[in-house]
Write an enzyme that holds these catalytic residues in place. Sequence first.
Site, PDB file in Angstrom:
ATOM      1  N   HIS A  54     -10.087  -5.128  -3.437  1.00 20.34           N
ATOM      2  CA  HIS A  54      -8.768  -5.324  -2.827  1.00 20.34           C
ATOM      3  C   HIS A  54      -8.952  -5.777  -1.395  1.00 20.34           C
ATOM      4  CE1 HIS A  54     -10.016  -1.113  -2.635  1.00 20.34           C
ATOM      5  NE2 HIS A  54      -9.424  -1.038  -1.444  1.00 20.34           N
ATOM      6  N   ASN A  98     -12.889  -3.342   2.437  1.00 22.21           N
ATOM      7  CA  ASN A  98     -13.909  -2.304   2.552  1.00 22.21           C
ATOM      8  C   ASN A  98     -14.864  -2.404   1.364  1.00 22.21           C
ATOM      9  OD1 ASN A  98     -12.837  -1.037   4.914  1.00 22.21           O
ATOM     10  ND2 ASN A  98     -11.222  -0.142   3.654  1.00 22.21           N
ATOM     11  N   ASP A 102       0.848  -1.191   0.000  1.00 25.47           N
ATOM     12  CA  ASP A 102       0.000   0.000   0.000  1.00 25.47           C
ATOM     13  C   ASP A 102       0.884   1.242   0.000  1.00 25.47           C
ATOM     14  OD1 ASP A 102      -3.217   0.538   0.959  1.00 25.47           O
ATOM     15  OD2 ASP A 102      -1.794   2.212   1.136  1.00 25.47           O
ATOM     16  N   HIS A 160      -6.965  -5.791   2.103  1.00 26.63           N
ATOM     17  CA  HIS A 160      -5.821  -5.265   2.848  1.00 26.63           C
ATOM     18  C   HIS A 160      -5.288  -6.386   3.732  1.00 26.63           C
ATOM     19  CE1 HIS A 160      -6.802  -0.853   2.231  1.00 26.63           C
ATOM     20  NE2 HIS A 160      -7.996  -1.378   2.024  1.00 26.63           N
TER      21      HIS A 160
HETATM   22  P1  5GP Z   1      -9.831   1.415   0.359  1.00 25.20           P
HETATM   23  O1  5GP Z   1     -10.114   2.596   1.222  1.00 25.20           O
HETATM   24  O2  5GP Z   1     -10.433   1.557  -1.014  1.00 25.20           O
HETATM   25  O3  5GP Z   1     -10.181   0.121   1.027  1.00 25.20           O
HETATM   26  O4  5GP Z   1      -8.257   1.353   0.212  1.00 25.20           O
HETATM   27  C1  5GP Z   1      -7.551   1.860  -0.883  1.00 25.20           C
HETATM   28  C2  5GP Z   1      -6.084   1.744  -0.552  1.00 25.20           C
HETATM   29  O5  5GP Z   1      -5.357   1.933  -1.724  1.00 25.20           O
HETATM   30  C3  5GP Z   1      -5.595   2.797   0.455  1.00 25.20           C
HETATM   31  O6  5GP Z   1      -5.028   2.143   1.591  1.00 25.20           O
HETATM   32  C4  5GP Z   1      -4.565   3.588  -0.339  1.00 25.20           C
HETATM   33  O7  5GP Z   1      -3.459   3.996   0.441  1.00 25.20           O
HETATM   34  C5  5GP Z   1      -4.182   2.628  -1.439  1.00 25.20           C
HETATM   35  N1  5GP Z   1      -3.754   3.263  -2.679  1.00 25.20           N
HETATM   36  C6  5GP Z   1      -4.406   4.266  -3.355  1.00 25.20           C
HETATM   37  N2  5GP Z   1      -3.746   4.571  -4.476  1.00 25.20           N
HETATM   38  C7  5GP Z   1      -2.657   3.752  -4.520  1.00 25.20           C
HETATM   39  C8  5GP Z   1      -1.600   3.599  -5.454  1.00 25.20           C
HETATM   40  O8  5GP Z   1      -1.510   4.274  -6.473  1.00 25.20           O
HETATM   41  N3  5GP Z   1      -0.672   2.643  -5.180  1.00 25.20           N
HETATM   42  C9  5GP Z   1      -0.731   1.860  -4.054  1.00 25.20           C
HETATM   43  N4  5GP Z   1       0.240   0.967  -3.889  1.00 25.20           N
HETATM   44  N5  5GP Z   1      -1.727   1.982  -3.156  1.00 25.20           N
HETATM   45  C10 5GP Z   1      -2.669   2.918  -3.382  1.00 25.20           C
END
Ligand code: 5GP
Length: 125
Positions: free
Chosen positions: A110, A97, A39, A112
């Site tokens: 995704h 999420n 992340d 985590h």
């Molecule tokens: P969500 O809130 O959708 O469950 O989590 C999205 C995750 O994607 C967040 O933890 C954020 O830091 C990560 N993220 C967003 N954009 C990028 C990116 O361009 N590269 C990587 N490696 N992680 C990302």
Amino acid sequence: MAIDPTAPYDPDNIFAKILRGEIPCDKVYEDDHALAFYDIAPQADVHILVIPKGEYVSWDDFTAKASEEEIAGFIRAVGHVARERQLVTRGYRLLANVGRNGGQEVPHLHVHLFGGGPLGPMLAR
Ligand code: 5GP
């Protein structure tokens, strides 16, 4: 901003671009069904994202539409990454999420994977 998990898949989302190699990622693991990478804004000592290669908006979309092979392959990949990163003995946490209440921001499924140290309470309330 949280996404609408019932919206059609957006092929321009950031994880679709990572899958196509259009933007870089710090890759941890890849096979036919899944890609895992760190992340960009880690919230634990180890914070890895595991995504399926198919176009699925969310856990809901994936479990409703993906084939048995895709589902098995993805879930096995999550387990493989945890084992390969030596997270099992000390324990780890998985989180997916979904939608507004879940706080999902990227509209490609995704999971985590958090580990590397004590993770605290499950939810901050
Ligand atoms: P969500 O809130 O959708 O469950 O989590 C999205 C995750 O994607 C967040 O933890 C954020 O830091 C990560 N993220 C967003 N954009 C990028 C990116 O361009 N590269 C990587 N490696 N992680 C990302």
